[in-house]
Write a protein that holds these residues in place. Structure first.
Motif, mmCIF file in Angstrom:
data_model
loop_
_atom_site.group_PDB
_atom_site.id
_atom_site.type_symbol
_atom_site.label_atom_id
_atom_site.label_comp_id
_atom_site.label_asym_id
_atom_site.label_seq_id
_atom_site.Cartn_x
_atom_site.Cartn_y
_atom_site.Cartn_z
ATOM 1 N N LEU A 268 17.439 5.690 43.367
ATOM 2 C CA LEU A 268 16.378 5.188 44.227
ATOM 3 C C LEU A 268 16.942 4.667 45.539
ATOM 4 C CD1 LEU A 268 14.112 3.194 41.725
ATOM 5 C CD2 LEU A 268 13.619 5.392 42.801
ATOM 6 N N GLN A 269 18.052 3.953 45.462
ATOM 7 C CA GLN A 269 18.662 3.394 46.663
ATOM 8 C C GLN A 269 19.142 4.514 47.597
ATOM 9 O OE1 GLN A 269 21.585 0.992 44.695
ATOM 10 N NE2 GLN A 269 20.264 -0.815 44.597
ATOM 11 N N ALA A 270 19.786 5.529 47.016
ATOM 12 C CA ALA A 270 20.270 6.638 47.836
ATOM 13 C C ALA A 270 19.110 7.397 48.465
ATOM 14 C CB ALA A 270 21.126 7.576 46.987
ATOM 15 N N ALA A 271 18.069 7.654 47.673
ATOM 16 C CA ALA A 271 16.906 8.355 48.217
ATOM 17 C C ALA A 271 16.262 7.542 49.329
ATOM 18 C CB ALA A 271 15.904 8.645 47.107
ATOM 19 N N ALA A 272 16.191 6.219 49.145
ATOM 20 C CA ALA A 272 15.625 5.358 50.183
ATOM 21 C C ALA A 272 16.434 5.434 51.465
ATOM 22 C CB ALA A 272 15.556 3.913 49.695
ATOM 23 N N CYS A 273 17.725 5.718 51.331
ATOM 24 C CA CYS A 273 18.606 5.852 52.490
ATOM 25 C C CYS A 273 18.577 7.251 53.094
ATOM 26 C CB CYS A 273 20.044 5.504 52.099
ATOM 27 S SG CYS A 273 20.298 3.765 51.704
ATOM 28 N N GLY A 274 17.757 8.142 52.532
ATOM 29 C CA GLY A 274 17.652 9.487 53.062
ATOM 30 C C GLY A 274 18.781 10.403 52.655
ATOM 31 N N VAL A 275 19.375 10.154 51.485
ATOM 32 C CA VAL A 275 20.504 10.957 51.000
ATOM 33 C C VAL A 275 20.012 11.927 49.923
ATOM 34 C CG1 VAL A 275 22.768 10.880 49.886
ATOM 35 C CG2 VAL A 275 22.110 9.073 51.480
ATOM 36 N N PRO A 276 20.293 13.221 50.048
ATOM 37 C CA PRO A 276 19.910 14.171 49.002
ATOM 38 C C PRO A 276 20.739 13.940 47.741
ATOM 39 C CG PRO A 276 21.307 15.246 50.616
ATOM 40 C CD PRO A 276 21.021 13.873 51.151
ATOM 41 N N ALA A 326 12.462 13.828 52.458
ATOM 42 C CA ALA A 326 11.496 13.877 51.363
ATOM 43 C C ALA A 326 11.788 12.801 50.322
ATOM 44 C CB ALA A 326 11.508 15.260 50.713
ATOM 45 N N GLY A 327 13.069 12.539 50.084
ATOM 46 C CA GLY A 327 13.442 11.495 49.136
ATOM 47 C C GLY A 327 13.010 10.126 49.609
ATOM 48 N N ARG A 328 13.230 9.844 50.890
ATOM 49 C CA ARG A 328 12.812 8.568 51.459
ATOM 50 C C ARG A 328 11.290 8.398 51.327
ATOM 51 N NH1 ARG A 328 14.041 3.332 53.289
ATOM 52 N NH2 ARG A 328 12.620 2.775 54.967
ATOM 53 N N GLU A 329 10.557 9.432 51.626
ATOM 54 C CA GLU A 329 9.096 9.364 51.543
ATOM 55 C C GLU A 329 8.644 9.148 50.097
ATOM 56 O OE1 GLU A 329 5.266 9.068 52.666
ATOM 57 O OE2 GLU A 329 7.022 9.142 53.990
ATOM 58 N N ARG A 330 9.310 9.782 49.163
ATOM 59 C CA ARG A 330 8.946 9.623 47.749
ATOM 60 C C ARG A 330 9.157 8.181 47.294
ATOM 61 N NH1 ARG A 330 7.598 13.024 43.848
ATOM 62 N NH2 ARG A 330 8.008 12.500 41.666
ATOM 63 N N VAL A 331 10.256 7.585 47.713
ATOM 64 C CA VAL A 331 10.516 6.191 47.345
ATOM 65 C C VAL A 331 9.470 5.276 47.956
ATOM 66 C CG1 VAL A 331 12.122 4.278 47.666
ATOM 67 C CG2 VAL A 331 12.978 6.501 46.947
ATOM 68 N N LEU A 332 9.142 5.495 49.219
ATOM 69 C CA LEU A 332 8.168 4.633 49.896
ATOM 70 C C LEU A 332 6.804 4.672 49.216
ATOM 71 C CD1 LEU A 332 9.011 5.375 53.644
ATOM 72 C CD2 LEU A 332 9.394 3.219 52.432
ATOM 73 N N THR A 333 6.416 5.829 48.706
ATOM 74 C CA THR A 333 5.072 5.964 48.131
ATOM 75 C C THR A 333 5.018 5.613 46.651
ATOM 76 O OG1 THR A 333 5.460 8.333 47.736
ATOM 77 C CG2 THR A 333 4.364 7.710 49.796
#
Length: 354
Positions: A268-276, A326-333
């Protein structure tokens, strides 16, 4: 103060509930880090001795605390005897009980059906964990999924992080960097990653790998890397770092080839940072990593598949950027703190109203 896992989620929850006008009392072991952090966030804390699974006396101590504070709902987070004895304390005091479950390791069906019949609701942090309980015969209406959250302000993309990461860990300026942030235990899949690296390095000689974390496998794997000339050149093991929010945004890819995982806060943290992310198809991981959208999944232990996905992502900056966004957006929502707080609050309100 740096908290992780369930302790951090409890702090997010109690602080977030206050914003909804809900008063919380956190009962925790005297001198615990979670208690100190909760106080810092303005949450009331009561010391409660918890000695583990054999601590029958916890029923009496917690029941006394319930009588004193008279809560509307008792939410149990610890597995140190609280999952069983805490439930009994709540039921004896006539208070609705919610029990959180954060791991996906299976339990014998006969035990799960007895253990989870006593809490009024069981809240799982992923659909993967919920399915484990359902497969063991726990009634579906009793189990509700409320995903864990990540602080999307602390963990966010940072265009300066790539250069800072390379400077901090003495990596070449042009290095492509794969990271892994996980406890050094067998089920996290470190060995699978190390086995895949020779194939990845053959196509991407500039790649470097950072393995963050601590645990019983840290020293054995450090020795394995030191004994292999190729791995020694490309792999670093910085150990535990409390400041991962500074370094995760600088990674090109996060690898997490786990064979078991309740959800995976580091993902979750990596996705929030925009990392694939390239990860194992296990537990709650597919709820974060959507193949072809936010990253790629492998069957746990599939070394060629892991190598292939890493090679493909390292080859395309455009693909890494697209997956990362897309990962960042998924975490935000789906995995924000407000969403987690609202989900738990809905469980409480439904119990109080019933």
């Amino acid at each position: 103060m740096h908290l992780y896992g369930g302790a951090l989620q409890v702090c997010f929850l109690t602080e977030g509930l206050a914003a909804h006008g809900v008063t919380s009392l956190l009962a925790c072991s005297p001198g615990s880090a979670v208690g100190d952090e909760a106080r810092r966030r303005g949450v009331a804390v009561a010391p409660l001795v918890m000695k583990g699974d054999a601590d029958v006396g916890l029923v009496w101590r917690l029941r006394q605390l319930i009588r004193q504070w008279r809560p509307d709902v008792l939410h149990l987070h610890s597995r140190r005897g609280c999952d069983v004895w805490g439930t009994w304390a709540g039921r004896l005091a006539g208070v609705p009980v919610v029990l959180s479950r954060r791991v996906d390791n299976p339990e014998p069906a006969w035990w799960a059906q007895r253990k989870y019949r006593w809490p009024n609701r069981v809240v799982t942090i992923s659909q993967g964990i919920r399915q484990v309980l359902l497969s063991e015969g726990v009634p579906a209406e009793q189990v509700i999924c409320v995903p864990s959250a990540v602080d999307t302000q602390a963990y966010q993309p940072d265009p300066r992080a790539a250069a800072a990461l390379r400077a901090e860990f003495a990596l070449p300026d042009d290095a492509l960097v794969i990271g892994m942030a996980a406890q050094f235990i067998e089920r996290k899949g470190h060995r699978t990653l190390l086995q895949a690296l020779p194939q990845v390095i053959a196509q991407h000689p500039s790649v470097r790998v950072l393995l963050f974390g601590q645990g019983p496998l840290l020293e054995p794997l450090r020795q394995q890397v030191a004994a292999d000339a190729l791995l020694r050149q490309h792999v670093s093991l910085p150990g535990f770092r409390a400041d991962l929010m500074r370094w995760l945004p600088g990674l090109d890819v996060l690898a997490h080839p786990a064979s078991m995982e309740g959800l995976g806060v580091a993902l979750l943290q990596a996705a929030a940072c925009g990392v694939p992310i390239v990860a194992g198809r296990a537990g709650g991981i597919p709820e974060i990593v959507v193949p072809g959208v936010t990253g790629e999944l492998i069957t746990p232990g599939d070394v060629p598949a892991l190598a292939g996905h890493l090679q493909r992502l390292l080859h395309s900056a455009e693909l890494r950027h697209r997956y990362g966004q897309a990962g960042r957006e998924r975490v935000l929502t789906q995995f924000s703190i407000p969403a987690m707080v609202a989900g738990n609050l809905a469980v409480y309100r439904a119990l109080v109203a019933s």
